[in-house]
Scaffold this motif. Structure first.
Motif, PDB file in Angstrom:
ATOM      1  N   SER A   1       0.828  -1.198   0.000  1.00 39.50           N
ATOM      2  CA  SER A   1       0.000   0.000   0.000  1.00 39.50           C
ATOM      3  C   SER A   1       0.864   1.249   0.000  1.00 39.50           C
ATOM      4  CB  SER A   1      -0.915   0.039   1.231  1.00 39.50           C
ATOM      5  OG  SER A   1      -1.777  -1.080   1.279  1.00 39.50           O
ATOM      6  N   TRP A   2       0.282   2.335  -0.463  1.00 38.98           N
ATOM      7  CA  TRP A   2       0.860   3.666  -0.331  1.00 38.98           C
ATOM      8  C   TRP A   2      -0.037   4.508   0.576  1.00 38.98           C
ATOM      9  CZ3 TRP A   2       5.534   5.323  -2.085  1.00 38.98           C
ATOM     10  CH2 TRP A   2       6.155   4.570  -3.086  1.00 38.98           C
ATOM     11  N   TYR A   3       0.581   5.156   1.549  1.00 45.80           N
ATOM     12  CA  TYR A   3      -0.075   6.129   2.408  1.00 45.80           C
ATOM     13  C   TYR A   3       0.563   7.490   2.181  1.00 45.80           C
ATOM     14  CZ  TYR A   3      -2.354   2.536   5.341  1.00 45.80           C
ATOM     15  OH  TYR A   3      -3.130   1.504   5.823  1.00 45.80           O
TER      16      TYR A   3
ATOM     17  N   CYS B   1       5.531   3.996   1.526  1.00 41.86           N
ATOM     18  CA  CYS B   1       5.283   2.641   1.061  1.00 41.86           C
ATOM     19  C   CYS B   1       5.145   1.742   2.280  1.00 41.86           C
ATOM     20  CB  CYS B   1       6.457   2.205   0.181  1.00 41.86           C
ATOM     21  SG  CYS B   1       6.467   0.486  -0.319  1.00 41.86           S
TER      22      CYS B   1
ATOM     23  N   LEU C   1      -4.786   6.536   3.517  1.00 42.52           N
ATOM     24  CA  LEU C   1      -4.472   5.423   2.630  1.00 42.52           C
ATOM     25  C   LEU C   1      -4.779   5.848   1.201  1.00 42.52           C
ATOM     26  CD1 LEU C   1      -3.723   2.445   2.084  1.00 42.52           C
ATOM     27  CD2 LEU C   1      -6.116   1.874   2.542  1.00 42.52           C
TER      28      LEU C   1
ATOM     29  N   GLY D   1      -3.847   0.618  -2.651  1.00 38.76           N
ATOM     30  CA  GLY D   1      -3.397  -0.698  -2.254  1.00 38.76           C
ATOM     31  C   GLY D   1      -3.403  -1.635  -3.442  1.00 38.76           C
TER      32      GLY D   1
ATOM     33  N   THR E   1      -6.577  -3.766  -7.258  1.00 36.29           N
ATOM     34  CA  THR E   1      -6.113  -2.479  -6.756  1.00 36.29           C
ATOM     35  C   THR E   1      -7.283  -1.700  -6.172  1.00 36.29           C
ATOM     36  OG1 THR E   1      -6.365  -1.444  -8.926  1.00 36.29           O
ATOM     37  CG2 THR E   1      -4.203  -2.350  -8.383  1.00 36.29           C
TER      38      THR E   1
ATOM     39  N   ARG F   1       1.434  -4.600   3.415  1.00 32.16           N
ATOM     40  CA  ARG F   1       0.024  -4.795   3.758  1.00 32.16           C
ATOM     41  C   ARG F   1      -0.606  -3.420   4.003  1.00 32.16           C
ATOM     42  NH1 ARG F   1       1.394  -9.879   7.738  1.00 32.16           N
ATOM     43  NH2 ARG F   1       2.082 -11.297   6.065  1.00 32.16           N
ATOM     44  N   LEU F   2      -1.296  -3.238   5.100  1.00 33.61           N
ATOM     45  CA  LEU F   2      -1.890  -1.950   5.429  1.00 33.61           C
ATOM     46  C   LEU F   2      -1.162  -1.349   6.621  1.00 33.61           C
ATOM     47  CD1 LEU F   2      -5.673  -2.753   4.908  1.00 33.61           C
ATOM     48  CD2 LEU F   2      -4.126  -1.572   3.353  1.00 33.61           C
TER      49      LEU F   2
ATOM     50  N   TYR G   1      -8.226   2.430  -4.479  1.00 37.33           N
ATOM     51  CA  TYR G   1      -7.774   3.808  -4.399  1.00 37.33           C
ATOM     52  C   TYR G   1      -8.692   4.638  -3.523  1.00 37.33           C
ATOM     53  CZ  TYR G   1      -5.112   2.450  -8.514  1.00 37.33           C
ATOM     54  OH  TYR G   1      -4.262   1.810  -9.386  1.00 37.33           O
TER      55      TYR G   1
END
Length: 114
Positions: free
Chosen positions: A35-37, A96, A47, A50, A58, A99-100, A60
């Protein structure tokens, strides 16, 4: 042992594009969703996107849907975030994560300003 190293941030004008990269090590990357935060000073952590382990699914945040694309290359242990049509409100440190948010990188700064 586990490392996530982001790169690709920078200063861009509104409407511009950036591509962030994250190189992972210390775990079986191909078995892990990523995931990207992002977080801006004084704002809540968000968030952004993912991706499932094989890249087939995916998700968003509504704020970036249609503008950002998350992808991965499991042969390179790398996850990407392509950011198009950038807006000033996209300014944040982008992280980056495995997972979450179970593991975090150091982050890369994205600044969108004219």
């Amino acid at each position: 042992q586990i490392q996530l190293v982001e790169s690709g941030g920078g200063l861009v004008q509104p409407g511009g594009s950036l591509r962030l990269s994250c190189v992972a090590s210390g775990f079986t990357f191909s078995n892990s969703a990523m995931s990207w935060y992002r977080q801006a000073p004084g704002k809540e952590r968000e968030l952004v996107a993912g991706i499932s382990s094989a890249g087939r699914t995916t998700n968003y945040a509504d704020s970036v849907k249609g503008r950002f694309t998350i992808s991965r290359d499991n042969a390179k242990n790398t996850v990407y975030l392509q950011m198009n049509s950038l807006k000033p409100e996209d300014t944040a440190v982008y992280y980056c994560t495995r997972r979450l948010g179970s593991y975090w990188g150091q982050g890369t700064q994205v600044t969108v300003s004219s």
